[in-house]
Scaffold this motif. Structure first.
Motif, mmCIF file in Angstrom:
data_model
loop_
_atom_site.group_PDB
_atom_site.id
_atom_site.type_symbol
_atom_site.label_atom_id
_atom_site.label_comp_id
_atom_site.label_asym_id
_atom_site.label_seq_id
_atom_site.Cartn_x
_atom_site.Cartn_y
_atom_site.Cartn_z
ATOM 1 N N GLU A 132 -7.381 -11.756 5.119
ATOM 2 C CA GLU A 132 -8.371 -11.810 4.051
ATOM 3 C C GLU A 132 -8.160 -10.697 3.034
ATOM 4 N N ASN A 133 -7.893 -9.486 3.511
ATOM 5 C CA ASN A 133 -7.702 -8.376 2.587
ATOM 6 C C ASN A 133 -6.516 -8.612 1.660
ATOM 7 N N LEU A 134 -5.415 -9.092 2.205
ATOM 8 C CA LEU A 134 -4.232 -9.339 1.396
ATOM 9 C C LEU A 134 -4.487 -10.460 0.389
ATOM 10 N N ARG A 135 -5.171 -11.503 0.821
ATOM 11 C CA ARG A 135 -5.496 -12.607 -0.080
ATOM 12 C C ARG A 135 -6.373 -12.109 -1.244
ATOM 13 N N GLU A 136 -7.369 -11.301 -0.909
ATOM 14 C CA GLU A 136 -8.260 -10.787 -1.952
ATOM 15 C C GLU A 136 -7.510 -9.842 -2.894
ATOM 16 N N ALA A 137 -6.593 -9.057 -2.357
ATOM 17 C CA ALA A 137 -5.812 -8.152 -3.192
ATOM 18 C C ALA A 137 -4.966 -8.937 -4.194
ATOM 19 N N MET A 138 -4.336 -10.018 -3.744
ATOM 20 C CA MET A 138 -3.514 -10.817 -4.648
ATOM 21 C C MET A 138 -4.372 -11.536 -5.685
ATOM 22 N N ASP A 139 -5.502 -12.091 -5.245
ATOM 23 C CA ASP A 139 -6.361 -12.852 -6.160
ATOM 24 C C ASP A 139 -6.993 -11.968 -7.236
ATOM 25 N N SER A 140 -7.222 -10.694 -6.914
ATOM 26 C CA SER A 140 -7.907 -9.802 -7.856
ATOM 27 C C SER A 140 -6.951 -8.884 -8.601
ATOM 28 N N ALA A 141 -5.672 -9.030 -8.394
ATOM 29 C CA ALA A 141 -4.692 -8.140 -9.019
ATOM 30 C C ALA A 141 -4.833 -8.166 -10.539
ATOM 31 N N GLY A 142 -4.894 -6.998 -11.152
ATOM 32 C CA GLY A 142 -4.992 -6.897 -12.597
ATOM 33 C C GLY A 142 -6.403 -6.904 -13.136
ATOM 34 N N ASP A 143 -7.383 -7.181 -12.274
ATOM 35 C CA ASP A 143 -8.783 -7.191 -12.692
ATOM 36 C C ASP A 143 -9.398 -5.836 -12.364
ATOM 37 N N ALA A 144 -9.532 -4.979 -13.374
ATOM 38 C CA ALA A 144 -9.991 -3.612 -13.133
ATOM 39 C C ALA A 144 -11.393 -3.563 -12.570
ATOM 40 N N ASP A 145 -12.205 -4.579 -12.837
ATOM 41 C CA ASP A 145 -13.601 -4.567 -12.396
ATOM 42 C C ASP A 145 -13.772 -4.974 -10.935
ATOM 43 N N SER A 146 -12.867 -5.798 -10.437
ATOM 44 C CA SER A 146 -13.056 -6.310 -9.071
ATOM 45 C C SER A 146 -11.807 -6.202 -8.206
ATOM 46 N N GLU A 147 -10.865 -5.404 -8.620
ATOM 47 C CA GLU A 147 -9.592 -5.332 -7.905
ATOM 48 C C GLU A 147 -9.782 -4.808 -6.482
ATOM 49 N N VAL A 148 -9.199 -5.524 -5.531
ATOM 50 C CA VAL A 148 -9.204 -5.128 -4.127
ATOM 51 C C VAL A 148 -7.829 -4.555 -3.798
ATOM 52 N N LEU A 149 -7.789 -3.382 -3.218
ATOM 53 C CA LEU A 149 -6.521 -2.762 -2.862
ATOM 54 C C LEU A 149 -6.089 -3.208 -1.472
ATOM 55 N N PRO A 150 -4.799 -3.365 -1.257
ATOM 56 C CA PRO A 150 -4.327 -3.784 0.067
ATOM 57 C C PRO A 150 -4.565 -2.707 1.111
ATOM 58 N N ASP A 151 -4.970 -3.137 2.282
ATOM 59 C CA ASP A 151 -5.206 -2.233 3.404
ATOM 60 C C ASP A 151 -4.417 -2.768 4.594
ATOM 61 N N THR A 152 -3.222 -2.233 4.801
ATOM 62 C CA THR A 152 -2.333 -2.775 5.823
ATOM 63 C C THR A 152 -2.884 -2.612 7.236
ATOM 64 N N SER A 153 -3.848 -1.725 7.416
ATOM 65 C CA SER A 153 -4.429 -1.543 8.748
ATOM 66 C C SER A 153 -5.215 -2.766 9.198
ATOM 67 N N THR A 154 -5.530 -3.668 8.282
ATOM 68 C CA THR A 154 -6.289 -4.876 8.619
ATOM 69 C C THR A 154 -5.403 -6.105 8.777
ATOM 70 N N TRP A 155 -4.101 -5.940 8.664
ATOM 71 C CA TRP A 155 -3.191 -7.091 8.660
ATOM 72 C C TRP A 155 -2.625 -7.432 10.040
ATOM 73 N N GLY A 156 -2.897 -6.623 11.020
ATOM 74 C CA GLY A 156 -2.255 -6.816 12.312
ATOM 75 C C GLY A 156 -0.906 -6.118 12.346
ATOM 76 N N LEU A 157 -0.257 -6.148 13.488
ATOM 77 C CA LEU A 157 1.025 -5.462 13.630
ATOM 78 C C LEU A 157 2.101 -6.111 12.769
ATOM 79 N N PRO A 158 2.999 -5.318 12.212
ATOM 80 C CA PRO A 158 4.128 -5.876 11.479
ATOM 81 C C PRO A 158 5.167 -6.412 12.460
ATOM 82 N N TYR A 159 6.041 -7.276 11.987
ATOM 83 C CA TYR A 159 7.141 -7.687 12.867
ATOM 84 C C TYR A 159 8.302 -6.707 12.752
ATOM 85 N N GLY A 160 8.413 -6.047 11.589
ATOM 86 C CA GLY A 160 9.478 -5.078 11.391
ATOM 87 C C GLY A 160 8.939 -3.666 11.281
#
Length: 250
Positions: A132-160
């Protein structure tokens, strides 16, 4: 930084080879960048790629009986294919290639954080599994009023997961002057070296005179059956780059 390759390093966020359908992230560097015994396996979900078919220095023939993990990022590591690098492999199928296309793609993400001491990579496919965080970050990119920053701690473990920095066997200065590049490379030293292993049917039909020349044989196949490349393409919705704010002490 092509003019200083591999001294300034290369980070392949996603690297696909031949008919493989799992995503891979690869680092290619100068000497003294090694992941052996440097990465806690509980910090990632993926595995290390394997290297087999390396040429035996006594017989001159490829050794397909021996397999070692591709953990040395040095492009000229003597126990891996030339320019194989250190390669992390996603364990879920359909994260690249034809099945990835059939599922309408997904999202690749990479975090390069020398301060934290790592480079980490994720793939989310199909789109319904994007956090959800990544989706919101992409959808709000460039919108200074509602931009959501990515938080990798909420994405689960990486594969790499690649350890870099002072506490590792790969100093952070192996990676400098990075640029984002999209390309499709056919055969060459990476995919070409795996040609006989990954494409045995094609290898039977297209083997360059002289025998053990996987790169040359792969090139012969590409020239003879270009329709095999119909699924090799990029279709990009967007590229999102975030950089941590620099903090200076006064």
């Amino acid at each position: 930084d092509e003019t200083n390759w591999p001294n300034n390093g290369e980070i392949d966020i996603v690297e696909g080879i031949n008919y493989q359908n799992v995503a891979k992230t690869a680092l290619h560097t100068s000497a003294e960048c090694d992941m052996y015994q440097q990465v806690d396996p509980t910090k990632k979900t993926g595995t290390w790629d394997r290297s087999s078919g390396v040429y035996d220095r006594f017989t001159g023939l490829p050794d397909h009986e021996t397999s070692v993990p591709a953990q040395n990022c040095w492009d000229a590591s003597p126990f891996q294919w030339y320019n194989q690098g250190c390669v992390a492999v996603e364990t879920n199928n359909a994260t690249i290639g034809v099945p990835f296309n059939e599922n309408e793609g997904g999202v690749y993400a990479l975090e390069w954080d020398p301060e934290a001491g790592y480079i980490r990579s994720w793939v989310f496919a199909p789109h319904k599994v994007v956090p959800e965080n990544l989706r919101e970050a992409m959808d709000s990119a460039g919108d200074a009023d509602s931009e959501v920053l990515p938080d990798t701690s909420t994405w689960g473990l990486p594969y790499g997961y690649f350890a870099i920095g002072d506490e590792s066997r790969c100093s952070s200065d192996h990676f400098q002057n990075m640029r984002i590049v999209f390309n499709l490379a056919f055969c060459g030293t990476v995919a070409g070296n795996r040609y006989f292993i990954d494409c045995p049917k094609q290898a039977e039909l297209f083997t360059k005179a002289g025998g053990w020349d996987p790169v040359g044989s792969c090139n012969e196949w590409i020239k003879s059956e270009p329709e095999e490349l119909d699924e090799a393409y990029w279709k990009i919705r967007g590229v999102y780059v975030y950089e941590r704010e620099m903090k200076f002490s006064t």
